[in-house]
Design a protein around this motif. Sequence first.
Motif, PDB file in Angstrom:
ATOM      1  N   THR A  77      40.480 -55.864   8.378  1.00 50.21           N
ATOM      2  CA  THR A  77      40.593 -54.542   7.759  1.00 50.21           C
ATOM      3  C   THR A  77      40.361 -54.703   6.267  1.00 50.21           C
ATOM      4  OG1 THR A  77      42.172 -53.766   9.419  1.00 50.21           O
ATOM      5  CG2 THR A  77      42.107 -52.569   7.340  1.00 50.21           C
ATOM      6  N   PRO A 140      47.228 -47.427   1.587  1.00 46.50           N
ATOM      7  CA  PRO A 140      48.466 -47.640   2.348  1.00 46.50           C
ATOM      8  C   PRO A 140      48.961 -49.076   2.220  1.00 46.50           C
ATOM      9  CG  PRO A 140      46.569 -47.496   3.819  1.00 46.50           C
ATOM     10  CD  PRO A 140      46.074 -47.129   2.461  1.00 46.50           C
ATOM     11  N   ASN A 142      50.513 -52.778   2.899  1.00 47.05           N
ATOM     12  CA  ASN A 142      50.432 -53.832   3.913  1.00 47.05           C
ATOM     13  C   ASN A 142      49.332 -53.554   4.941  1.00 47.05           C
ATOM     14  OD1 ASN A 142      51.273 -56.239   5.158  1.00 47.05           O
ATOM     15  ND2 ASN A 142      52.611 -55.129   6.563  1.00 47.05           N
ATOM     16  N   SER A 143      48.134 -53.243   4.437  1.00 49.07           N
ATOM     17  CA  SER A 143      47.084 -52.776   5.336  1.00 49.07           C
ATOM     18  C   SER A 143      45.791 -53.574   5.296  1.00 49.07           C
ATOM     19  CB  SER A 143      46.748 -51.309   5.017  1.00 49.07           C
ATOM     20  OG  SER A 143      47.850 -50.471   5.256  1.00 49.07           O
ATOM     21  N   ALA A 169      49.105 -52.989  -1.123  1.00 52.67           N
ATOM     22  CA  ALA A 169      48.223 -52.696   0.009  1.00 52.67           C
ATOM     23  C   ALA A 169      47.734 -53.958   0.711  1.00 52.67           C
ATOM     24  CB  ALA A 169      47.029 -51.872  -0.462  1.00 52.67           C
ATOM     25  N   ARG A 171      47.820 -57.299   2.856  1.00 52.24           N
ATOM     26  CA  ARG A 171      48.621 -57.972   3.865  1.00 52.24           C
ATOM     27  C   ARG A 171      48.970 -59.380   3.386  1.00 52.24           C
ATOM     28  NH1 ARG A 171      44.850 -56.471   9.138  1.00 52.24           N
ATOM     29  NH2 ARG A 171      45.724 -54.383   9.532  1.00 52.24           N
TER      30      ARG A 171
END
Length: 252
Positions: A77, A140, A142-143, A169, A171
């Motif tokens: 992602t 957003p 931890n994305s 944002a 991870r």
Amino acid sequence: MFRSGVTLFGFVALVALAGCQPTTVDDGRPETARDFPQADRPVGPGGATDFFAEQTRDDRREAVTVMDLAQIRPTMTVADIGAGEGYYTVRLAERVGENGRVLAQDINQDALRRLGTRVEHERLDNVSIKLGAEDDPGLPENSFDRIFLIHMYHEVTEPYAFLWRLRPALRAGGQVIVVDVDRNGGQHGISPALLFCEFDHVGFRLVEFVRKPELAGYYAQFEAVGKRPEPKDMKPCSQPSATAETGDSNSG
């Protein structure tokens, strides 16, 4: 005379009261950025959203080189900040595959509308589009495995607020990728020394730095380390002298 005297007294009282009120200097900064240091560097006007012709960039393997350096793999992602009309967005979408995700963000609404048409036309179901702000990418938490800032970081007017709000944002193990040009901000670039300093002051560590002709500039990769500093504790970086030197690579 009595009425005139009352008017004069009221005017004097209002002037005195106004002198006791705090005044806000309108320096053009967003209200949401005022807790952060102000950048000590020129910021030129936004460049063309396509930056270079896409075929020219592909001919020199720019996107392939960047994605290889960033180790982009299927199912990742990623965020493409300052996506413009989508040169990196569409190539990242292909690389991460149908089980990956790409968020394309920009502050230019016209560019995002054109990108939306392109995404729909090319049926890129793994791409989402988002409008951002100059001091907040609006991502957003931890994305993202990777966040890309390609030929746009030098245009960020509030880098400390921007990076501070970007950092959550990522991870675990996520990294920020910057591609830019080693020149003054007024000439659409930023020196590596100033780039490293600004990222360092928001709690990022430089992982890799290389210069490659395919990029028409340099590649820098950062990871977050330690606690995110409080805005009040952050200090602005100074514009480096023209004679400052940077190494060609840095890892670890």
